[in-house]
Structures are given as C-alpha cells and as structure tokens.
Scaffold this active site. Sequence first.
Site, PDB file in Angstrom:
ATOM      1  N   GLU A 184      15.670 -46.358 -36.441  1.00  0.00           N
ATOM      2  CA  GLU A 184      16.275 -46.723 -35.075  1.00  0.00           C
ATOM      3  C   GLU A 184      17.888 -46.951 -35.114  1.00  0.00           C
ATOM      4  O   GLU A 184      18.647 -46.653 -34.370  1.00  0.00           O
ATOM      5  CB  GLU A 184      15.815 -48.051 -34.615  1.00  0.00           C
ATOM      6  CG  GLU A 184      14.337 -47.803 -34.078  1.00  0.00           C
ATOM      7  CD  GLU A 184      13.488 -48.882 -33.890  1.00  0.00           C
ATOM      8  OE1 GLU A 184      12.448 -48.714 -33.026  1.00  0.00           O
ATOM      9  OE2 GLU A 184      13.804 -50.232 -33.964  1.00  0.00           O
ATOM     10  N   LYS A 206      18.255 -54.941 -30.579  1.00  0.00           N
ATOM     11  CA  LYS A 206      18.237 -53.689 -31.027  1.00  0.00           C
ATOM     12  C   LYS A 206      18.221 -52.680 -29.884  1.00  0.00           C
ATOM     13  O   LYS A 206      18.864 -51.465 -29.842  1.00  0.00           O
ATOM     14  CB  LYS A 206      17.501 -53.331 -32.129  1.00  0.00           C
ATOM     15  CG  LYS A 206      17.330 -51.934 -32.717  1.00  0.00           C
ATOM     16  CD  LYS A 206      16.276 -51.870 -34.000  1.00  0.00           C
ATOM     17  CE  LYS A 206      14.909 -52.609 -33.637  1.00  0.00           C
ATOM     18  NZ  LYS A 206      13.985 -52.697 -34.824  1.00  0.00           N
ATOM     19  N   GLU A 222       3.046 -35.336 -17.174  1.00  0.00           N
ATOM     20  CA  GLU A 222       2.023 -34.370 -17.071  1.00  0.00           C
ATOM     21  C   GLU A 222       1.253 -33.405 -18.205  1.00  0.00           C
ATOM     22  O   GLU A 222       0.347 -33.264 -18.121  1.00  0.00           O
ATOM     23  CB  GLU A 222       2.345 -33.483 -15.836  1.00  0.00           C
ATOM     24  CG  GLU A 222       3.400 -32.678 -16.165  1.00  0.00           C
ATOM     25  CD  GLU A 222       3.848 -31.554 -15.118  1.00  0.00           C
ATOM     26  OE1 GLU A 222       3.078 -31.227 -14.177  1.00  0.00           O
ATOM     27  OE2 GLU A 222       5.176 -31.417 -14.996  1.00  0.00           O
ATOM     28  N   HIS A 275       3.893 -34.138 -10.999  1.00  0.00           N
ATOM     29  CA  HIS A 275       4.661 -32.907 -11.293  1.00  0.00           C
ATOM     30  C   HIS A 275       6.049 -33.060 -10.541  1.00  0.00           C
ATOM     31  O   HIS A 275       5.848 -33.351  -9.367  1.00  0.00           O
ATOM     32  CB  HIS A 275       4.051 -31.571 -11.138  1.00  0.00           C
ATOM     33  CG  HIS A 275       4.993 -30.382 -11.064  1.00  0.00           C
ATOM     34  ND1 HIS A 275       5.184 -29.834 -12.460  1.00  0.00           N
ATOM     35  CD2 HIS A 275       5.773 -29.667 -10.213  1.00  0.00           C
ATOM     36  CE1 HIS A 275       6.113 -28.921 -12.235  1.00  0.00           C
ATOM     37  NE2 HIS A 275       6.294 -28.760 -10.952  1.00  0.00           N
ATOM     38  N   CYS A 284      12.373 -61.500 -32.727  1.00  0.00           N
ATOM     39  CA  CYS A 284      12.415 -60.409 -31.889  1.00  0.00           C
ATOM     40  C   CYS A 284      13.660 -60.367 -30.751  1.00  0.00           C
ATOM     41  O   CYS A 284      14.434 -59.728 -30.542  1.00  0.00           O
ATOM     42  CB  CYS A 284      11.163 -60.303 -31.031  1.00  0.00           C
ATOM     43  SG  CYS A 284      10.936 -59.280 -29.699  1.00  0.00           S
ATOM     44  N   CYS A 292      13.973 -56.865 -31.916  1.00  0.00           N
ATOM     45  CA  CYS A 292      13.708 -55.609 -30.841  1.00  0.00           C
ATOM     46  C   CYS A 292      14.312 -55.792 -29.804  1.00  0.00           C
ATOM     47  O   CYS A 292      14.895 -54.771 -29.273  1.00  0.00           O
ATOM     48  CB  CYS A 292      12.110 -55.604 -30.846  1.00  0.00           C
ATOM     49  SG  CYS A 292      11.565 -57.456 -30.503  1.00  0.00           S
ATOM     50  N   TYR A 325      10.823 -47.625 -39.288  1.00  0.00           N
ATOM     51  CA  TYR A 325      11.123 -47.858 -38.030  1.00  0.00           C
ATOM     52  C   TYR A 325      12.720 -48.483 -37.844  1.00  0.00           C
ATOM     53  O   TYR A 325      13.582 -47.961 -36.863  1.00  0.00           O
ATOM     54  CB  TYR A 325      10.384 -48.496 -37.156  1.00  0.00           C
ATOM     55  CG  TYR A 325      10.084 -49.784 -37.196  1.00  0.00           C
ATOM     56  CD1 TYR A 325      10.780 -50.837 -36.367  1.00  0.00           C
ATOM     57  CD2 TYR A 325       9.200 -50.649 -38.192  1.00  0.00           C
ATOM     58  CE1 TYR A 325      10.725 -52.161 -36.192  1.00  0.00           C
ATOM     59  CE2 TYR A 325       9.207 -51.951 -38.097  1.00  0.00           C
ATOM     60  CZ  TYR A 325       9.942 -52.816 -37.212  1.00  0.00           C
ATOM     61  OH  TYR A 325       9.877 -54.160 -37.305  1.00  0.00           O
TER      62      TYR A 325
END
Length: 449
Positions: A182, A51, A443, A438, A43, A48, A178
Amino acid sequence: MSEFDFDLFVIGAGSGGVRASRVAASHGAKVAVAEEHRIGGTCVIRGCVPKKLLVYGSHFAEELQDAERYGWSLGTPKFDWPTLRDTVLRDVERIEAAYTATLDTNKVEHFHERATIAGPNTVRLASGREITARYILVAVGAWPVVPDFEGSEHCITSNEVFHLPELPRRVVIQGAGYIALEFAGIFNALGCQVTVVNRSDAILRSYDEALRDRLLQITMTRGIEYKFNCPITKVDKQADGTLLVTAGKHDPIPADIVLLATGRRPKTDGLGLENAGIAPGDKGEIPVDEFSKTSCDSIYAVGDVTDRVQLTPIAIREGHAVADSLFGGNPRTIAYDCIPSAVFSQPPLAAVGLTEREARNAYGNNIRIYSSDFRPMKNVFAGRNERGLYKLVVDAGTDRVLGVHMIGPDSPEILQAAAIAVRAGLTKADFDATVALHPSMAEELVLMR
C-alpha cells in the site's frame, strides 16, 4: 458498595477497546479505559484510516493525467506533500475526538497513561495508582516489527511515515505484505522512486496467486522495482543525511527513507501478564478461548494482541461480544470464516473465502474456476492497458461459491457485497440468475460462464 472500583477496566482504547467499553457501559457496567498513546488506536491514529486518506490523495496523480482525455485542461499539476500530510493529520484528530466523545457520552472514565496488570483483578497505572476491576480486558493491539540489522535505527515504520517533513525522492520498503504494498503504491503515485525488497520470492502470500501475479505485473509496469530473496542487512547514513541500503548481493541502494513493513507483533512486553498467571504465546500473543477469555478467569483479550485475525472489524466484533457476554446476558462468540479483506494497493485487490489453492487442498479436483480478465472501461478511454481480473472458486458438487477474488478499480467496494453472498452460501447459479448492472465492472461477477 462493590468490592471493585470498576466492573470492567480496559487496557487500550483502540477500536476493540472502545467498542467493548461503550457496549459494556450501555449494559449498565461501570467502565474505565486506559490508553498510553491516543484514543483510537492503530487503525484511527497510525493505520488504516490515515493510510487510506493517503491512497485517496495519491490517486489524483492518475486522475489528473487522464483528465485531458475527458475534456479537462488543468495546466501543470503541482503536488504539495505538507498540505496532504497536515490535512490527513487533522482528520485523524477529528476522528480521535469522536472516539473520545463516545467514551464520554457513555460515561466511560478514561486515563491517558499506561496501565499494566498487577493481579487478576488489579491494574497499575504509570502514575503508580492501583485500580481494581471485576474484569480486565486487554486490547493493546500490536506494534511494528523492526528486524535486527546494522543501521536499523535509521529506518522508519508505519508509525512514523505519516509525519514525514517532506516527500522523499527515493524510498526503499522492506516487506511484501499489505502495508508494504500500500505504501509502495502511494509513494510511487506521488512520483517517488520505490524499491521493494523482500526476504522471500512472493508478495501477499495469503491471497490468490492469480491476483498476486497480476498486481506484481501492473506495479512493475508502473515503475516499482522489486528485489526478492534479499532482506536488508545494513543501512548506512551518509554525511548528507541520505541512506545507503545493503540488501542481499545487490549493489547498495540509495534512499531518502527506508520503511520497514515486516509484520506486527502483539504489544505485550512489560504488560504484567505473569502477575495473573498468563503465559504469552511464541509471538507474544495472549492465548484466549472462543469467548476471548485468557487462562485467568477475570481477564479477557481482544484484537491484534491475540494474533487471531489482525483486522479492525474483527477487534470490534470481539470487543462487542465480550461486553455482551459479561454484562448483557448474551454469551456469544464470533465466526472467523468468510472474512473479507482488501489491499489498497494501486490497483486494489480484495478477496473473501477460499483461494484456488486452498480449495484444491480441501476439495481436490472437485472444484470449478471461473474468471473474467477484462480492461475496465475507464482504462480503455484513458488509454491505459491495465486489466482487471475477477475469479470465482466454486464447489463442483454443490455449486456453492467458495471464494471471490478481485483486482481492479474499486474492488474493495464491490467485494463487500459479494462477501455477503459467499457468507450466505449462495451458488454459482444464484450469481448467474442475477441481472447484470450495466455498464459496470461489478457486472463481471454475474457474467462468468
């Protein structure tokens, strides 16, 4: 004097191994860890973290394009790959140093060499030294799979992609998980011609079909080309150093690099499991029980090497639980349901809980589906037509939200909070009763009717 050199010896200093080492030491255990590569594991060093930094860097291509609509005059943007690459690698060094400092602070001895299992309570270092331990924890992770075809030696994996000397003009990526998508998004955003080839006809198989279809549509519009049902069968290196890729029945594809992203396999080859009577599974994984204990009572395993869930936060929790169980007087397991996940594609997607297909298989037609298909305000102002999609999967009998699925800007950041709601068993009525924040994309989660 103890009959062992250490209370715990950890093989592998990735996220799970470092967490287990630190926590065990905090409980008073004498701990050592061996790492044959770099402290931090996949990682931190080659996964990750770097990346995600490349994803951030590539996002500026879109931001700079949109800047003029927001009143900014920036001239002609220019991108320099070595600058981004080297900055990312320096940050990796910073995080590696932080992981190393964590071990030192907790008085965990670390060996920068390969360690293998020599027996139920013995590890052997590459230098030949043998060390005994009351418990051994295996946390060596997984390694990229390289398919067997002619010319595969000319290809790279996610291990090497962070060190490219220059930005390639043409990139062929095999795989549609993934990692593949990616990097496809990163290279596409940086101006490369990207072709994704895959042996099947689908991308991101574990995600909800609506999100997969939306991502495919958007990335194709952005210029990524897909070739399905055609795995690479041959890669020829040309005299000028470029590559010619044969995939299925298509014409050969010219490329500057070929990135293989076809999965990861537990890194157990040559680990010496047989010396402790441990038989690996079909994929090389180490079978463990709910407490991460192997068939040998003194040896445990956590993280990707067990092939339960290949996610860094899971490895960390597993390592922590093992340390608490063995040395903290708190035997415990971890839950593997409602695990949030994300793909940092462009745009990103994120999900937690059951997909619509999984829910229908489990509940039949006794589910309700709510969705919001919208154009993010930022895209509207920038003149981009890309649309976000949020989806709730609800148990019609109890009104409980079974799954949340999202694609659009910042989806992973929004999904983390939604994952708490799914984990807590909140209902659609609870979502409806929550006041919308908002204006925001988030939302939309409480406005579906």
